[in-house]
Motif scaffolding. Structure first.
Motif, PDB file in Angstrom:
ATOM      1  N   PHE A 287       0.815  -1.217   0.000  1.00  0.00           N
ATOM      2  CA  PHE A 287       0.000   0.000   0.000  1.00  0.00           C
ATOM      3  C   PHE A 287       0.850   1.269   0.000  1.00  0.00           C
ATOM      4  CE2 PHE A 287      -3.226  -2.799   2.458  1.00  0.00           C
ATOM      5  CZ  PHE A 287      -3.580  -3.419   1.278  1.00  0.00           C
ATOM      6  N   ALA A 288       2.184   1.119  -0.130  1.00  0.00           N
ATOM      7  CA  ALA A 288       3.069   2.278  -0.241  1.00  0.00           C
ATOM      8  C   ALA A 288       3.085   2.717  -1.695  1.00  0.00           C
ATOM      9  CB  ALA A 288       4.468   1.919   0.248  1.00  0.00           C
ATOM     10  N   ASP A 289       1.965   3.301  -2.103  1.00  0.00           N
ATOM     11  CA  ASP A 289       1.723   3.578  -3.519  1.00  0.00           C
ATOM     12  C   ASP A 289       1.825   5.047  -3.882  1.00  0.00           C
ATOM     13  OD1 ASP A 289      -0.491   4.464  -2.158  1.00  0.00           O
ATOM     14  OD2 ASP A 289      -1.856   2.958  -2.978  1.00  0.00           O
ATOM     15  N   GLY A 290       2.316   5.863  -2.962  1.00  0.00           N
ATOM     16  CA  GLY A 290       2.481   7.280  -3.254  1.00  0.00           C
ATOM     17  C   GLY A 290       1.212   8.102  -3.178  1.00  0.00           C
ATOM     18  N   THR A 291       0.117   7.494  -2.709  1.00  0.00           N
ATOM     19  CA  THR A 291      -1.150   8.219  -2.581  1.00  0.00           C
ATOM     20  C   THR A 291      -1.441   8.484  -1.103  1.00  0.00           C
ATOM     21  OG1 THR A 291      -2.631   6.312  -2.278  1.00  0.00           O
ATOM     22  CG2 THR A 291      -1.954   6.857  -4.536  1.00  0.00           C
ATOM     23  N   THR A 292      -2.544   9.167  -0.869  1.00  0.00           N
ATOM     24  CA  THR A 292      -3.025   9.364   0.509  1.00  0.00           C
ATOM     25  C   THR A 292      -4.312   8.582   0.745  1.00  0.00           C
ATOM     26  OG1 THR A 292      -4.215  11.379  -0.134  1.00  0.00           O
ATOM     27  CG2 THR A 292      -1.975  11.649   0.716  1.00  0.00           C
ATOM     28  N   ALA A 293      -4.573   7.571  -0.076  1.00  0.00           N
ATOM     29  CA  ALA A 293      -5.764   6.736   0.124  1.00  0.00           C
ATOM     30  C   ALA A 293      -5.744   6.166   1.537  1.00  0.00           C
ATOM     31  CB  ALA A 293      -5.789   5.604  -0.895  1.00  0.00           C
ATOM     32  N   PRO A 294      -6.886   6.153   2.224  1.00  0.00           N
ATOM     33  CA  PRO A 294      -6.902   5.724   3.626  1.00  0.00           C
ATOM     34  C   PRO A 294      -6.371   4.309   3.829  1.00  0.00           C
ATOM     35  CG  PRO A 294      -8.953   6.834   3.068  1.00  0.00           C
ATOM     36  CD  PRO A 294      -8.205   6.649   1.785  1.00  0.00           C
ATOM     37  N   VAL A 295      -5.476   4.153   4.800  1.00  0.00           N
ATOM     38  CA  VAL A 295      -4.932   2.844   5.178  1.00  0.00           C
ATOM     39  C   VAL A 295      -5.102   2.661   6.684  1.00  0.00           C
ATOM     40  CG1 VAL A 295      -2.856   1.414   5.378  1.00  0.00           C
ATOM     41  CG2 VAL A 295      -3.258   2.752   3.300  1.00  0.00           C
ATOM     42  N   TRP A 296      -5.720   1.547   7.058  1.00  0.00           N
ATOM     43  CA  TRP A 296      -5.948   1.210   8.469  1.00  0.00           C
ATOM     44  C   TRP A 296      -5.005   0.092   8.898  1.00  0.00           C
ATOM     45  CZ3 TRP A 296      -9.197   3.623  11.870  1.00  0.00           C
ATOM     46  CH2 TRP A 296     -10.213   4.436  11.350  1.00  0.00           C
ATOM     47  N   ARG A 297      -4.573   0.163  10.131  1.00  0.00           N
ATOM     48  CA  ARG A 297      -3.825  -0.906  10.797  1.00  0.00           C
ATOM     49  C   ARG A 297      -4.744  -1.470  11.878  1.00  0.00           C
ATOM     50  NH1 ARG A 297      -0.330  -1.633  15.236  1.00  0.00           N
ATOM     51  NH2 ARG A 297       1.605  -2.770  14.781  1.00  0.00           N
ATOM     52  N   VAL A 298      -5.252  -2.667  11.647  1.00  0.00           N
ATOM     53  CA  VAL A 298      -6.299  -3.243  12.501  1.00  0.00           C
ATOM     54  C   VAL A 298      -5.744  -4.445  13.250  1.00  0.00           C
ATOM     55  CG1 VAL A 298      -8.627  -4.203  12.568  1.00  0.00           C
ATOM     56  CG2 VAL A 298      -8.019  -2.511  10.816  1.00  0.00           C
ATOM     57  N   ARG A 358      -2.877   6.334   7.488  1.00  0.00           N
ATOM     58  CA  ARG A 358      -2.710   7.279   6.379  1.00  0.00           C
ATOM     59  C   ARG A 358      -4.063   7.724   5.865  1.00  0.00           C
ATOM     60  NH1 ARG A 358      -0.134   4.948   1.021  1.00  0.00           N
ATOM     61  NH2 ARG A 358      -2.320   4.497   0.553  1.00  0.00           N
ATOM     62  N   ALA A 359      -4.196   9.005   5.630  1.00  0.00           N
ATOM     63  CA  ALA A 359      -5.402   9.594   5.039  1.00  0.00           C
ATOM     64  C   ALA A 359      -5.123  11.073   4.809  1.00  0.00           C
ATOM     65  CB  ALA A 359      -6.612   9.425   5.952  1.00  0.00           C
ATOM     66  N   PRO A 360      -5.871  11.722   3.907  1.00  0.00           N
ATOM     67  CA  PRO A 360      -5.727  13.174   3.762  1.00  0.00           C
ATOM     68  C   PRO A 360      -6.029  13.879   5.086  1.00  0.00           C
ATOM     69  CG  PRO A 360      -6.999  12.242   1.955  1.00  0.00           C
ATOM     70  CD  PRO A 360      -6.846  11.153   2.966  1.00  0.00           C
ATOM     71  N   GLU A 361      -5.361  14.990   5.319  1.00  0.00           N
ATOM     72  CA  GLU A 361      -5.558  15.729   6.571  1.00  0.00           C
ATOM     73  C   GLU A 361      -7.017  16.127   6.772  1.00  0.00           C
ATOM     74  OE1 GLU A 361      -3.566  16.277   9.086  1.00  0.00           O
ATOM     75  OE2 GLU A 361      -1.948  15.170   8.130  1.00  0.00           O
ATOM     76  N   THR A 362      -7.708  16.464   5.698  1.00  0.00           N
ATOM     77  CA  THR A 362      -9.111  16.851   5.821  1.00  0.00           C
ATOM     78  C   THR A 362      -9.972  15.692   6.310  1.00  0.00           C
ATOM     79  OG1 THR A 362      -9.375  16.363   3.461  1.00  0.00           O
ATOM     80  CG2 THR A 362      -8.980  18.655   4.078  1.00  0.00           C
ATOM     81  N   VAL A 363      -9.587  14.469   5.939  1.00  0.00           N
ATOM     82  CA  VAL A 363     -10.313  13.282   6.389  1.00  0.00           C
ATOM     83  C   VAL A 363      -9.998  12.985   7.845  1.00  0.00           C
ATOM     84  CG1 VAL A 363     -10.545  10.787   6.074  1.00  0.00           C
ATOM     85  CG2 VAL A 363     -10.469  12.302   4.082  1.00  0.00           C
ATOM     86  N   LYS A 364      -8.714  13.048   8.202  1.00  0.00           N
ATOM     87  CA  LYS A 364      -8.319  12.747   9.580  1.00  0.00           C
ATOM     88  C   LYS A 364      -8.926  13.730  10.584  1.00  0.00           C
ATOM     89  CE  LYS A 364      -3.838  12.618   9.157  1.00  0.00           C
ATOM     90  NZ  LYS A 364      -2.433  12.421   9.562  1.00  0.00           N
ATOM     91  N   ALA A 365      -9.134  14.953  10.131  1.00  0.00           N
ATOM     92  CA  ALA A 365      -9.664  15.971  11.040  1.00  0.00           C
ATOM     93  C   ALA A 365     -11.030  15.594  11.595  1.00  0.00           C
ATOM     94  CB  ALA A 365      -9.749  17.319  10.324  1.00  0.00           C
TER      95      ALA A 365
END
Length: 402
Positions: A287-298, A358-365
């Protein structure tokens, strides 16, 4: 905004004491490899520990290493490798997943994030290997916990308490870890073509055997293509690592062959490809694909990971693979992070926790990045924060300690 760059522990103490006196919140960073994990820190000042570097003690025969908090982990691991030693908990490197340069993490960040890798199921995490720390609390008070020998347990739990606190309790200036001899060799056994449920059963059988498997992961067809340089075949692969002396590894691999042959085609990959494969699993390279697509560690019970993913996919799209015998699920969302759906399923399948890495800052907010704590644990955390950092000056907001 002020960037403080101390070069010794005394300067760190002075800076934190200034922070306390002025009631000015401060963000604590090393090289910033994990800086984007968590919420944005609500501080106008930065305490940069990158100059607080260097190994201060290394006694290979005593299996003990101490270093200043800003020492690059890559530098430490290179020194350990020269003596055929390692951190047994196999700390991951978040940087590639977060779009940063690999190998920039520090030993202070290792403790702060309580890092672990595929060997977590056998050797634990950073908190299980830390022997001692020197640190400065959010009260502006320097303190020492633990020591430099394995048998010294004075203050040991306090050292562990800083693990996973993400810099919200104290500023670590020096840390001591137990190290262990590295394995002479390793081999990874691969079972081809299993679905997630079959893989969970095969991994459980392997972990319950006398083969002493040190890592177990399942890579579904949707991600396995990203590991082809590691010698994997096409199609889903369930991978089991065996480490140790050559004859012992050969014997245990043969044991697994006979134990698991009913599950399908079984093959092996050699030591060099095996080490590459497990580094990539460790660092979530698919998932280290250079994007900010959301990634969860579950993190869930190993028997429940594939059930959670299956249930989640009935509500939303996601790609996933499994480490820790299925107990660690990495999930890359197709669109929104779907935090509410995911956390309801975690509760339904017996509990656990999820971190939005990982996620865009606007999403994490608008999303709880770290797992919300139940009331009793939240109250305990608040009391701990009150004792260490009553004015909420260290990394305020990162873990929603507000």
């Amino acid at each position: 905004m002020t960037d403080f760059t101390p070069s010794n522990a005394e300067e760190v103490l002075e800076i934190v004491q200034w922070t306390v006196g002025e009631e000015e919140p401060i963000e604590i960073v090393g090289h910033g490899s994990k800086r984007s994990i968590g919420h944005a820190v609500q501080a106008a000042h930065t305490l940069d520990l990158s100059r607080l570097a260097g190994i201060t003690l290394y006694e290979p025969e005593e299996l003990v290493l101490s270093a200043r908090a800003g020492t690059p982990l890559a530098e430490i691991e290179a020194e350990l490798a020269r003596n055929r030693q390692e951190f047994a908990f196999e700390p991951m490197d978040y940087a590639p997943l977060l779009g940063r340069e690999a190998g920039r993490g520090t030993i202070g960040g290792l403790l702060s994030a309580n890092l672990a890798g595929p060997r977590r199921i056998k050797s634990g995490a950073a908190r299980d290997h830390v022997l001692g720390v020197h640190a400065v609390s959010g009260r502006g008070e320097g303190f020492k916990s633990g020591g430099r020998v394995v048998k010294n347990v004075t203050g040991y739990d306090l050292s562990k308490g800083l693990a996973g606190a993400w810099g919200t309790l104290a500023v670590t200036t020096d840390v001591t870890f137990k190290v262990l001899p590295a394995a002479e060799t390793e081999t990874t056994l691969c079972i081809s073509g299993l679905d997630d449920a079959e893989a969970a059963a095969a991994m459980a059988m392997a972990m319950g055997s006398s083969a002493e498997v040190s890592a177990a992961a399942h890579l579904p067809e949707g991600v396995v293509g990203r590991f082809l340089e590691s010698g994997l075949q096409n199609g889903a692969q369930t991978v089991l690592r065996v480490e140790g002396f050559g004859p012992s590894v050969d014997y245990r691999i043969d044991l697994l062959f006979h134990l698991l042959k009913s599950y399908g085609a079984v093959s092996t990959i050699d030591v060099d490809q095996s080490r590459l494969l497990w580094r990539e699993i460790r660092d979530c390279r698919p998932f280290a694909d250079g994007t900010t697509a959301p990634v969860w560690r579950v993190s869930v019970a190993p028997s429940q990971g594939h059930l959670l993913v299956d249930a989640f996919r009935r509500a939303a799209g996601a790609n996933a693979f499994y480490d820790w015998q299925g107990g660690l699920v990495w999930m890359r969302m197709e669109a929104d992070p779907e935090a509410e759906v995911l956390r309801k399923l975690i509760a339904h399948f017996g509990g656990g926790h999820a971190t939005l890495v990982r996620a865009p800052e606007t999403v994490k907010a608008g999303t709880p990045v770290f797992e919300p704590q139940p009331p009793a644990l939240a109250a305990l955390s608040a009391r701990l924060k009150e004792q260490f950092d009553p004015k909420n000056l260290l990394n305020p907001g990162r873990m929603a300690f507000t």
